[in-house]
Design a protein around this motif. Structure first.
Motif, PDB file in Angstrom:
ATOM      1  N   PHE A   1       0.806  -1.220   0.000  1.00 35.36           N
ATOM      2  CA  PHE A   1       0.000   0.000   0.000  1.00 35.36           C
ATOM      3  C   PHE A   1       0.836   1.266   0.000  1.00 35.36           C
ATOM      4  O   PHE A   1       0.376   2.306   0.404  1.00 35.36           O
ATOM      5  N   LYS A   2       2.068   1.186  -0.462  1.00 30.69           N
ATOM      6  CA  LYS A   2       2.884   2.384  -0.589  1.00 30.69           C
ATOM      7  C   LYS A   2       2.242   3.364  -1.542  1.00 30.69           C
ATOM      8  O   LYS A   2       2.415   4.563  -1.430  1.00 30.69           O
ATOM      9  N   LEU A   3       1.459   2.836  -2.487  1.00 32.17           N
ATOM     10  CA  LEU A   3       0.808   3.659  -3.487  1.00 32.17           C
ATOM     11  C   LEU A   3      -0.144   4.667  -2.862  1.00 32.17           C
ATOM     12  O   LEU A   3      -0.264   5.787  -3.346  1.00 32.17           O
ATOM     13  N   VAL A   4      -0.806   4.317  -1.779  1.00 29.49           N
ATOM     14  CA  VAL A   4      -1.768   5.217  -1.155  1.00 29.49           C
ATOM     15  C   VAL A   4      -1.081   6.510  -0.742  1.00 29.49           C
ATOM     16  O   VAL A   4      -1.556   7.599  -1.041  1.00 29.49           O
ATOM     17  N   GLY A   5       0.048   6.399  -0.067  1.00 25.79           N
ATOM     18  CA  GLY A   5       0.782   7.591   0.342  1.00 25.79           C
ATOM     19  C   GLY A   5       1.266   8.393  -0.849  1.00 25.79           C
ATOM     20  O   GLY A   5       1.232   9.612  -0.843  1.00 25.79           O
ATOM     21  N   GLN A   6       1.712   7.705  -1.887  1.00 24.24           N
ATOM     22  CA  GLN A   6       2.176   8.393  -3.090  1.00 24.24           C
ATOM     23  C   GLN A   6       1.033   9.137  -3.763  1.00 24.24           C
ATOM     24  O   GLN A   6       1.207  10.269  -4.219  1.00 24.24           O
ATOM     25  N   VAL A   7      -0.136   8.528  -3.817  1.00 20.87           N
ATOM     26  CA  VAL A   7      -1.286   9.177  -4.448  1.00 20.87           C
ATOM     27  C   VAL A   7      -1.682  10.408  -3.651  1.00 20.87           C
ATOM     28  O   VAL A   7      -1.962  11.468  -4.214  1.00 20.87           O
ATOM     29  N   LEU A   8      -1.687  10.295  -2.328  1.00 16.50           N
ATOM     30  CA  LEU A   8      -2.006  11.463  -1.507  1.00 16.50           C
ATOM     31  C   LEU A   8      -1.004  12.584  -1.749  1.00 16.50           C
ATOM     32  O   LEU A   8      -1.383  13.749  -1.867  1.00 16.50           O
TER      33      LEU A   8
ATOM     34  N   VAL B   1     -12.579  11.278   6.977  1.00 19.90           N
ATOM     35  CA  VAL B   1     -12.408  12.710   7.255  1.00 19.90           C
ATOM     36  C   VAL B   1     -10.922  13.022   7.378  1.00 19.90           C
ATOM     37  O   VAL B   1     -10.432  14.024   6.848  1.00 19.90           O
ATOM     38  N   GLN B   2     -10.195  12.139   8.057  1.00 20.88           N
ATOM     39  CA  GLN B   2      -8.752  12.338   8.196  1.00 20.88           C
ATOM     40  C   GLN B   2      -8.050  12.190   6.851  1.00 20.88           C
ATOM     41  O   GLN B   2      -7.117  12.937   6.549  1.00 20.88           O
ATOM     42  N   VAL B   3      -8.480  11.234   6.041  1.00 16.92           N
ATOM     43  CA  VAL B   3      -7.902  11.052   4.713  1.00 16.92           C
ATOM     44  C   VAL B   3      -8.118  12.312   3.883  1.00 16.92           C
ATOM     45  O   VAL B   3      -7.211  12.792   3.205  1.00 16.92           O
ATOM     46  N   ALA B   4      -9.315  12.871   3.951  1.00 14.79           N
ATOM     47  CA  ALA B   4      -9.618  14.095   3.212  1.00 14.79           C
ATOM     48  C   ALA B   4      -8.707  15.245   3.641  1.00 14.79           C
ATOM     49  O   ALA B   4      -8.399  16.122   2.846  1.00 14.79           O
ATOM     50  N   GLY B   5      -8.258  15.200   4.893  1.00 14.23           N
ATOM     51  CA  GLY B   5      -7.343  16.207   5.401  1.00 14.23           C
ATOM     52  C   GLY B   5      -5.887  15.917   5.091  1.00 14.23           C
ATOM     53  O   GLY B   5      -5.003  16.675   5.474  1.00 14.23           O
TER      54      GLY B   5
ATOM     55  N   ILE C   1      -9.067   7.938  -3.001  1.00 18.43           N
ATOM     56  CA  ILE C   1      -8.123   9.016  -2.706  1.00 18.43           C
ATOM     57  C   ILE C   1      -8.408  10.236  -3.576  1.00 18.43           C
ATOM     58  O   ILE C   1      -8.449  11.369  -3.092  1.00 18.43           O
ATOM     59  N   ARG C   2      -8.618  10.027  -4.847  1.00 19.63           N
ATOM     60  CA  ARG C   2      -8.843  11.130  -5.784  1.00 19.63           C
ATOM     61  C   ARG C   2     -10.078  11.951  -5.396  1.00 19.63           C
ATOM     62  O   ARG C   2     -10.081  13.174  -5.511  1.00 19.63           O
ATOM     63  N   TYR C   3     -11.126  11.288  -4.947  1.00 13.81           N
ATOM     64  CA  TYR C   3     -12.378  11.977  -4.634  1.00 13.81           C
ATOM     65  C   TYR C   3     -12.614  12.115  -3.131  1.00 13.81           C
ATOM     66  O   TYR C   3     -13.740  12.312  -2.684  1.00 13.81           O
ATOM     67  N   ARG C   4     -11.550  12.044  -2.356  1.00 10.69           N
ATOM     68  CA  ARG C   4     -11.658  12.091  -0.893  1.00 10.69           C
ATOM     69  C   ARG C   4     -12.317  13.369  -0.392  1.00 10.69           C
ATOM     70  O   ARG C   4     -12.984  13.361   0.633  1.00 10.69           O
ATOM     71  N   HIS C   5     -12.161  14.470  -1.107  1.00  8.72           N
ATOM     72  CA  HIS C   5     -12.726  15.746  -0.660  1.00  8.72           C
ATOM     73  C   HIS C   5     -14.248  15.802  -0.840  1.00  8.72           C
ATOM     74  O   HIS C   5     -14.896  16.684  -0.285  1.00  8.72           O
ATOM     75  N   THR C   6     -14.805  14.868  -1.598  1.00  3.67           N
ATOM     76  CA  THR C   6     -16.250  14.866  -1.800  1.00  3.67           C
ATOM     77  C   THR C   6     -16.977  13.989  -0.788  1.00  3.67           C
ATOM     78  O   THR C   6     -18.205  13.942  -0.795  1.00  3.67           O
ATOM     79  N   PHE C   7     -16.215  13.310   0.092  1.00  2.72           N
ATOM     80  CA  PHE C   7     -16.831  12.410   1.063  1.00  2.72           C
ATOM     81  C   PHE C   7     -17.695  13.196   2.043  1.00  2.72           C
ATOM     82  O   PHE C   7     -17.287  14.225   2.569  1.00  2.72           O
ATOM     83  N   ASN C   8     -18.889  12.699   2.280  1.00  3.32           N
ATOM     84  CA  ASN C   8     -19.813  13.298   3.240  1.00  3.32           C
ATOM     85  C   ASN C   8     -19.775  12.452   4.514  1.00  3.32           C
ATOM     86  O   ASN C   8     -20.247  11.320   4.513  1.00  3.32           O
TER      87      ASN C   8
END
Length: 94
Positions: free
Chosen positions: A5-12, A34-38, A81-88
């Motif tokens: 899952f190194k990719l997750v950090g790279q994508v962020l 919420v934390q991911v979105a931040g 990850i790409r759409y994390r800011h749209t999470f409600n």
């Protein structure tokens, strides 16, 4: 089977996530999102680890193909990850 899952950090990082938040690990997926979105990389890693086996198994049952499963699994998390800011946070994550 553990998926790297190194990719997750790279994508962020590529998506412009700023800083790393030190916080207690929440017990709910919604709080993690919420934390991911931040921009919290550890929250993203924890969320992936919580759901890796069930999601991978679900996708595999649909495709019955290891390579396709791996591609779709990765694409699923890239979209999270790409759409994390749209999470409600009032809605359920899963």
């Amino acid at each position: 089977m553990d998926i790297p899952f190194k990719l997750v950090g790279q994508v962020l990082a590529l998506a412009g996530a700023v800083g790393h938040q030190e916080a207690a690990k929440p017990s709910r997926d919604e709080a993690l999102m919420v934390q991911v979105a931040g921009g919290d990389h550890q929250a993203a890693d924890e969320l992936v680890h919580r759901h890796q086996h069930s999601l991978f198994s679900f996708i595999y049952r649909l495709t019955m193909n290891q390579a396709d499963t791996e591609d779709l699994f990765q694409e699923t998390w890239l979209r999270v990850i790409r759409y994390r800011h749209t999470f409600n946070p009032d809605k359920k994550f899963t």
